[in-house]
Write a protein that holds these residues in place. Structure first.
Motif, PDB file in Angstrom:
ATOM      1  N   ASN A 101      10.391  66.786  32.207  1.00 47.86           N
ATOM      2  CA  ASN A 101      10.365  66.371  33.626  1.00 47.86           C
ATOM      3  C   ASN A 101       9.170  66.989  34.064  1.00 47.86           C
ATOM      4  O   ASN A 101       9.021  66.722  35.567  1.00 47.86           O
ATOM      5  CB  ASN A 101      11.522  66.884  34.225  1.00 47.86           C
ATOM      6  CG  ASN A 101      11.743  68.568  34.306  1.00 47.86           C
ATOM      7  OD1 ASN A 101      11.450  68.988  33.176  1.00 47.86           O
ATOM      8  ND2 ASN A 101      11.836  69.155  35.336  1.00 47.86           N
ATOM      9  N   THR A 156       6.060  63.895  31.902  1.00 50.41           N
ATOM     10  CA  THR A 156       6.501  62.439  32.294  1.00 50.41           C
ATOM     11  C   THR A 156       5.732  61.226  31.941  1.00 50.41           C
ATOM     12  O   THR A 156       6.205  60.304  31.487  1.00 50.41           O
ATOM     13  CB  THR A 156       6.928  62.568  33.825  1.00 50.41           C
ATOM     14  OG1 THR A 156       5.796  62.908  34.552  1.00 50.41           O
ATOM     15  CG2 THR A 156       7.963  63.482  34.213  1.00 50.41           C
ATOM     16  N   ASP A 197       6.724  58.438  29.196  1.00 49.31           N
ATOM     17  CA  ASP A 197       6.579  57.139  29.645  1.00 49.31           C
ATOM     18  C   ASP A 197       5.806  56.362  28.780  1.00 49.31           C
ATOM     19  O   ASP A 197       6.265  55.078  28.406  1.00 49.31           O
ATOM     20  CB  ASP A 197       6.190  56.953  31.162  1.00 49.31           C
ATOM     21  CG  ASP A 197       6.096  55.672  31.854  1.00 49.31           C
ATOM     22  OD1 ASP A 197       7.286  55.337  32.032  1.00 49.31           O
ATOM     23  OD2 ASP A 197       5.140  54.970  31.750  1.00 49.31           O
ATOM     24  N   LYS A 255      18.237  67.424  35.377  1.00 50.38           N
ATOM     25  CA  LYS A 255      16.809  67.014  35.281  1.00 50.38           C
ATOM     26  C   LYS A 255      16.917  65.683  34.458  1.00 50.38           C
ATOM     27  O   LYS A 255      16.142  64.620  34.575  1.00 50.38           O
ATOM     28  CB  LYS A 255      15.814  68.244  34.710  1.00 50.38           C
ATOM     29  CG  LYS A 255      15.646  69.263  35.578  1.00 50.38           C
ATOM     30  CD  LYS A 255      15.074  68.750  36.896  1.00 50.38           C
ATOM     31  CE  LYS A 255      14.797  70.123  37.800  1.00 50.38           C
ATOM     32  NZ  LYS A 255      14.538  69.398  38.874  1.00 50.38           N
ATOM     33  N   ILE A 313      15.805  61.773  35.277  1.00 52.80           N
ATOM     34  CA  ILE A 313      14.858  61.147  34.584  1.00 52.80           C
ATOM     35  C   ILE A 313      15.447  59.715  34.240  1.00 52.80           C
ATOM     36  O   ILE A 313      14.866  58.627  34.389  1.00 52.80           O
ATOM     37  CB  ILE A 313      14.487  61.842  33.204  1.00 52.80           C
ATOM     38  CG1 ILE A 313      13.911  63.007  33.573  1.00 52.80           C
ATOM     39  CG2 ILE A 313      13.693  61.156  32.367  1.00 52.80           C
ATOM     40  CD1 ILE A 313      13.360  63.814  32.174  1.00 52.80           C
ATOM     41  N   ASN A 366      14.341  55.878  35.831  1.00 54.22           N
ATOM     42  CA  ASN A 366      13.657  55.158  34.663  1.00 54.22           C
ATOM     43  C   ASN A 366      14.814  54.448  34.052  1.00 54.22           C
ATOM     44  O   ASN A 366      15.018  54.694  32.848  1.00 54.22           O
ATOM     45  CB  ASN A 366      12.932  55.972  33.817  1.00 54.22           C
ATOM     46  CG  ASN A 366      11.890  56.658  34.675  1.00 54.22           C
ATOM     47  OD1 ASN A 366      10.639  56.059  35.016  1.00 54.22           O
ATOM     48  ND2 ASN A 366      12.007  57.778  34.837  1.00 54.22           N
ATOM     49  N   LEU A 409       6.888  61.858  38.087  1.00 51.95           N
ATOM     50  CA  LEU A 409       7.987  62.785  37.986  1.00 51.95           C
ATOM     51  C   LEU A 409       9.051  62.727  39.265  1.00 51.95           C
ATOM     52  O   LEU A 409       8.448  61.847  40.176  1.00 51.95           O
ATOM     53  CB  LEU A 409       7.568  64.284  37.802  1.00 51.95           C
ATOM     54  CG  LEU A 409       7.096  65.019  39.047  1.00 51.95           C
ATOM     55  CD1 LEU A 409       6.999  66.545  38.860  1.00 51.95           C
ATOM     56  CD2 LEU A 409       5.609  64.270  39.494  1.00 51.95           C
ATOM     57  N   HIS A 410      10.139  62.983  39.085  1.00 48.44           N
ATOM     58  CA  HIS A 410      11.159  63.038  40.316  1.00 48.44           C
ATOM     59  C   HIS A 410      10.592  64.023  41.361  1.00 48.44           C
ATOM     60  O   HIS A 410      10.102  65.068  41.301  1.00 48.44           O
ATOM     61  CB  HIS A 410      12.357  63.594  39.862  1.00 48.44           C
ATOM     62  CG  HIS A 410      13.477  63.086  40.977  1.00 48.44           C
ATOM     63  ND1 HIS A 410      14.304  61.999  40.951  1.00 48.44           N
ATOM     64  CD2 HIS A 410      14.235  64.246  41.779  1.00 48.44           C
ATOM     65  CE1 HIS A 410      15.183  62.215  42.038  1.00 48.44           C
ATOM     66  NE2 HIS A 410      15.037  63.533  42.455  1.00 48.44           N
TER      67      HIS A 410
END
Length: 316
Positions: free
Chosen positions: A10, A15, A19, A37, A41, A45, A206-207
């Motif tokens: 994360n 990230t 991806d 977390k 994710i 996504n 990332l978040h």
């Protein structure tokens, strides 16, 4: 399907690694500290469904921490991206907060991979260019730095300095040296690469709960760093090598590029106060072996700025 394990899944760089691996068709397992977390994710996504599996790892530095994960997973590649960062003011003890987590974090992965990761072909460790540049300016002023350069900032110096930045740099030196000492002594069945990026800039995926929590820096695009991670596992010549990376830049150029965006009017300085680079980077081997095309500074700055402006609207 090829299976990769990514630590700190994360995080800012990780990230992007996750991806790109999923985009390339890999099955990915990502270590995280809390179950929430992993939920974030997958919620952020949806296309990861069926390709991404989170695993909780709260203490990757303890003996045998990775054994069960390697036993349960049939991994081909391992990307060790996460590391202790100098961003917590409570972390003031060099040995406890920096040295032991950094060194043991690397070694426990290598040991578990040797014992239980029978299909592991390659491990890539994200190190830092600070290993090459750390120290007094006069020590490297006017010099050409390469993938073979080391700055031997010692644990004793870190303990004496008693500051997070020095502790971080000394721990990263010790951690990478521990990797190569293990490879030389144990000759594991997998190959190794370490990547030495400078401060990394780019669009976060990332978040994000608030742009105020983002820390962005410069000299290489995160997408280029990730491309080099993936190139390490697909390029036989990358086996058991260090790769220095990065390109020269100017703070004034960044300011000038930002001024081309109407949304930044009144938000950037007129003069950056730029200090010229006092050493040279020789990345010939990295460029030749990994063959990654660097994003231009314009691409990096504009893509990042647009993403930050977008995030400001939803996570001020």
């Amino acid at each position: 399907m090829v299976h990769a394990l990514v630590t700190g899944a994360n995080g800012f760089v990780a990230t992007h690694v996750v991806d790109q691996l999923i985009t390339a068709g890999y099955q990915v397992t990502g270590s995280i500290r809390t179950a929430s977390k992993g939920v974030e994710i997958l919620q952020d996504n949806p296309r990861y469904a069926g390709q991404f599996t989170p695993v909780i790892m709260t203490d990757m530095y303890r003996p045998g921490a990775w054994d069960q994960i390697f036993q349960n997973g049939n991994f081909d590649y391992f990307f060790h991206v996460t590391a202790p960062a100098p961003d917590n003011p409570a972390n003031v003890e060099f040995d406890k907060n920096f040295l032991e987590p950094a060194v043991n974090g690397n070694l426990e992965i290598l040991k578990s991979a040797s014992k239980h990761g029978k299909n592991i072909k390659h491990i890539t460790v994200t190190s830092t260019m600070m290993i090459v540049t750390a120290g007094a300016i006069e020590d490297i002023q006017g010099k050409v730095l390469t993938s073979s350069t080391w700055r031997n900032i010692t644990p004793a110096e870190a303990r004496a300095a008693n500051d997070a930045s020095t502790s971080y740099r000394a721990a990263k030196v010790a951690a990478e040296k521990a990797v190569w000492a293990y490879v030389e002594a144990q000759t594991p069945h997998y190959s190794m690469s370490t990547l030495l990026p400078p401060f990394i800039f780019g669009s976060p995926i990332l978040h994000v709960t608030s742009v105020k929590n983002l820390s962005m820096s410069t000299t290489i695009d995160v997408r280029d760093v990730v491309a080099m991670h993936l190139a390490c596992v697909t390029t036989p010549e990358a086996a058991n090598k260090r790769f220095l990376m990065g390109k020269d830049f100017s703070n004034q150029r960044i300011v000038d590029i930002l001024k081309t965006l109407p949304e930044t009017k009144g938000r950037v300085p007129k003069d950056s106060g730029h200090v010229p680079l006092y050493f040279q980077l020789d990345t010939e081997e990295t460029d030749r072996v990994l063959k990654v095309r660097y994003h231009t500074l314009e691409e990096t700055v504009l893509d990042s700025a647009r993403k930050m402006l977008e995030l400001e609207k939803v996570a001020p």
